[in-house]
Design a protein around this motif. Structure first.
Motif, short mmCIF file in Angstrom:
data_model
loop_
_atom_site.label_atom_id
_atom_site.label_comp_id
_atom_site.label_asym_id
_atom_site.label_seq_id
_atom_site.Cartn_x
_atom_site.Cartn_y
_atom_site.Cartn_z
N PRO A 92 0.80 -1.23 0.00
CA PRO A 92 0.00 0.00 0.00
C PRO A 92 0.83 1.28 0.00
O PRO A 92 0.53 2.23 -0.73
CB PRO A 92 -0.83 -0.13 1.28
CG PRO A 92 -0.94 -1.60 1.50
CD PRO A 92 0.39 -2.16 1.07
N SER A 93 1.91 1.31 0.80
CA SER A 93 2.74 2.52 0.84
C SER A 93 3.58 2.68 -0.42
O SER A 93 4.04 3.79 -0.73
CB SER A 93 3.64 2.52 2.08
OG SER A 93 4.51 1.42 2.04
N LEU A 94 3.77 1.58 -1.15
CA LEU A 94 4.60 1.61 -2.35
C LEU A 94 3.83 2.01 -3.60
O LEU A 94 4.43 2.41 -4.60
CB LEU A 94 5.22 0.23 -2.55
CG LEU A 94 6.23 0.04 -3.68
CD1 LEU A 94 7.48 0.89 -3.43
CD2 LEU A 94 6.62 -1.43 -3.81
N LEU A 95 2.51 1.93 -3.57
CA LEU A 95 1.71 2.13 -4.79
C LEU A 95 1.97 3.47 -5.49
O LEU A 95 2.09 3.50 -6.73
CB LEU A 95 0.22 1.98 -4.47
CG LEU A 95 -0.25 0.54 -4.26
CD1 LEU A 95 -1.71 0.52 -3.81
CD2 LEU A 95 -0.09 -0.27 -5.55
N PRO A 96 2.10 4.60 -4.79
CA PRO A 96 2.39 5.85 -5.51
C PRO A 96 3.71 5.79 -6.28
O PRO A 96 3.80 6.31 -7.40
CB PRO A 96 2.44 6.90 -4.40
CG PRO A 96 1.60 6.32 -3.30
CD PRO A 96 1.85 4.84 -3.36
N TRP A 97 4.72 5.16 -5.70
CA TRP A 97 6.01 5.03 -6.39
C TRP A 97 5.87 4.14 -7.61
O TRP A 97 6.41 4.44 -8.68
CB TRP A 97 7.05 4.47 -5.43
CG TRP A 97 8.45 4.45 -5.97
CD1 TRP A 97 9.39 5.42 -5.80
CD2 TRP A 97 9.08 3.41 -6.76
NE1 TRP A 97 10.56 5.06 -6.43
CE2 TRP A 97 10.39 3.83 -7.03
CE3 TRP A 97 8.64 2.20 -7.26
CZ2 TRP A 97 11.28 3.08 -7.78
CZ3 TRP A 97 9.52 1.42 -8.01
CH2 TRP A 97 10.82 1.86 -8.26
N LEU A 98 5.15 3.03 -7.48
CA LEU A 98 4.95 2.12 -8.61
C LEU A 98 4.21 2.80 -9.76
O LEU A 98 4.52 2.57 -10.93
CB LEU A 98 4.19 0.88 -8.16
CG LEU A 98 4.98 -0.12 -7.30
CD1 LEU A 98 4.05 -1.21 -6.80
CD2 LEU A 98 6.14 -0.72 -8.09
#
Length: 420
Positions: A92-98
Motif C-alpha cells: 500500500p505505501s509503495l503504490l504511488p512510487w509504482l
C-alpha cells in the motif's frame, strides 16, 4: 551537549554520507580547492557501496521501466524469491512510487530519461578515467566487457528494442550464438541459446577497496572524516547546518546530502518531498577459485549478475522493495546462488559470504543532483539506484560545479530535485 548548544566552528563544505557517491563528491571538492568534512555513521564505504556488483556500467542507459521489468512483473511477483519481491504489507505505501515508475516508461518521459541518462553516462566514463589516473587507482579497473545471456529465442527477441535504443548513442555490442558464448566464457550451461557481448563494459577489482583508495586521494587533498549520525539539515543564523544525533551542530558554507537511501528523509526538512524508494539488493561472495570466470555475466531474465573480483566471485542482484526497516531475507541470496549453480555447473558454492544493501531508487531511474528548494547552499547527490558506483565520479564533478557556482558540465534539469 544538548541540541540547543552553540554550533562548533564553521566548515567549508560538509558532505553527509561516505558511500561511493559521497567519497567521489569529497574527492572532486578537495581537488577543486574546497576542504570537505565527510560525516558518516559507520565509516568510509562501509555500507551499501561495499557490496555492489562492481560494474562501471556506462552502457546501461535504459530506464528500468523499459528493461523488461514491466513485462516480467506478474511472473516475478508470483515468486517470493524471484528477481522482484514486494512484501504484501509494504505494497500500500509503495503504490504511488509504482505508479510513477509505470509512467516513467511511457512516451516522452522515457525518451527524456534515456537522453539524460546517456549524457550522464558519457560524463561518468570521462570523469572516472580521469579520477583513476589522478588517484593511482587505474590498476583496479578491468576492461573485459560483459556477457548477457538468454535462454530462448523469444527472450533474445524481447531484448532487441533495448539494444536498438543503445545504437542511437553509439554503444558497441555483439550478439552471439551458442558457440560464440562458449568462446568468451567456457563452462556455462548449454541452455543459453543466445548472448550479447558488450566490449565497453567495465568492472573494478573490488568496489570497497576502490572506494577506500579514492578516499585516500581525497584525504591527501584536504578532505577530512568524522563519524556521526546526521539527523537533520537546517539553518543556523546565516548558514546551513547539520545536527547530529549526539546533539552537536556543525555549520558550513555548503552542505552536500549524499547518504543514499536515507537522503530523502533529510530533504523533507528543506521543503523537498522526493519519491525515493529502497531497493534492497542481495549477494553472496564466494572464494576466488569457485569458478574460472572471465567477465561479468548478466542473467537479466533472473535479475542477477555474477562478477569476478580480486576478493572472490560475487553472485548478486535482484530487487526487494521493502523499505528501510524490514530485516534481511537471505533466502533471496541462496535462491540466486542455486540458479548460478544451474547456469554454471562447475561452480563451487561453498564458503560464501552473504550481504544485503539498500539501493536508493527514483521512479524515473535518474538520480537527484541539484540544489534544495529551501536553501540553495544545500546540494543533493543521491538516488542512483543500481548505478551509484558507475555515476559517482560524474556526480562528484557536478557537485563541485554547483558548489563553485560554475556552469554544470551537462544539463542538470532532468536531475532536478524539484522535477517531482
Amino acid at each position: 551537549m544538548s541540541a540547543s548548544a552553540a554550533p562548533e566552528e564553521d566548515h567549508d563544505v560538509i558532505v553527509v554520507g561516505a558511500g561511493i557517491v559521497g567519497v567521489c563528491c569529497a574527492a572532486a571538492l578537495a581537488e577543486g580547492g574546497f576542504r570537505p568534512l565527510v560525516i558518516d555513521r559507520t565509516g568510509i564505504v562501509e555500507e551499501t557501496s561495499s557490496g555492489n556488483a562492481a560494474a562501471l556500467a556506462f552502457s546501461d542507459v535504459l530506464p528500468l521501466a523499459q528493461k523488461g521489468m514491466m513485462r516480467h512483473l506478474p511472473r516475478w511477483l508470483s515468486d517470493p524469491l524471484g528477481p522482484l519481491s514486494i512484501p504484501p504489507s509494504y505494497l500500500p505505501s509503495l503504490l504511488p512510487w509504482l505508479y510513477r515508475f509505470w509512467r516513467a516508461g511511457r512516451g516522452s518521459a522515457y525518451e527524456g530519461a534515456l537522453a539524460a541518462q546517456a549524457s550522464l553516462m558519457r560524463l561518468a566514463e570521462a570523469e572516472w578515467m580521469g579520477l583513476m589516473e589522478r588517484s593511482g587507482t587505474r590498476p583496479m579497473l578491468r576492461e573485459n566487457g560483459s556477457l548477457e545471456l538468454y535462454e530462448s529465442e523469444a527472450e533474445f527477441a524481447a531484448s532487441l528494442p533495448g539494444w536498438a535504443a543503445r545504437d542511437r548513442f553509439g554503444i558497441a555490442y555483439r550478439h552471439l550464438e551458442r558457440d560464440g558464448i562458449a568462446e568468451i566464457q567456457p563452462g556455462l550451461s548449454p541452455q543459453f541459446v543466445k548472448g550479447t557481448f558488450v566490449p565497453g563494459w567495465k568492472t573494478v577489482s573490488d568496489p570497497q577497496e576502490l572506494g577506500k583508495a579514492i578516499w585516500a586521494h581525497a584525504e591527501r587533498n584536504g578532505a577530512r572524516f568524522r563519524k556521526g549520525t546526521v539527523e537533520n539539515v537546517g539553518q543556523s543564523g546565516e548558514m546551513p547546518e547539520v545536527r547530529l544525533a549526539d546533539g552537536q551542530r556543525l555549520r558550513a558554507g555548503r552542505i552536500v546530502v549524499a547518504c543514499g537511501a536515507w537522503s530523502h528523509l533529510l530533504a523533507r526538512g528543506l521543503g523537498d518531498r522526493i519519491p525515493l524508494e529502497t531497493e534492497r539488493g542481495y549477494n553472496t561472495t564466494l572464494p576466488a577459485d569457485a569458478f574460472d570466470l572471465k567477465l561479468q555475466l548478466i542473467f537479466s531474465a533472473h535479475g542477477f549478475v555474477v562478477t569476478p573480483l580480486s576478493t572472490g566471485i560475487r553472485v548478486g542482484g535482484a530487487v526487494e522493495l521493502a523499505g528501510l526497516k524490514a530485516p534481511p531475507n537471505h533466502a533471496r541470496s541462496k535462491a540466486m546462488l542455486r540458479k548460478a549453480q544451474r547456469f554454471m555447473p562447475s561452480l563451487k558454492a561453498e564458503g560464501g559470504r552473504e550481504w544485503m544493501g539498500y539501493r536508493p531508487s527514483l521512479p524515473d531511474t535518474l538520480p537527484v543532483i541539484g540544489r534544495a528548494a529551501g536553501d540553495d547552499r544545500v546540494i543533493y547527490a543521491f538516488g542512483h539506484g543500481h548505478l551509484g558506483l558507475t555515476q559517482a565520479a560524474a556526480t562528484g564533478r557536478l557537485v563541485r560545479d554547483l558548489a563553485a557556482g560554475q556552469s554544470a558540465a551537462i544539463d542538470l534539469s532532468p536531475f532536478s530535485p524539484q522535477r517531482f
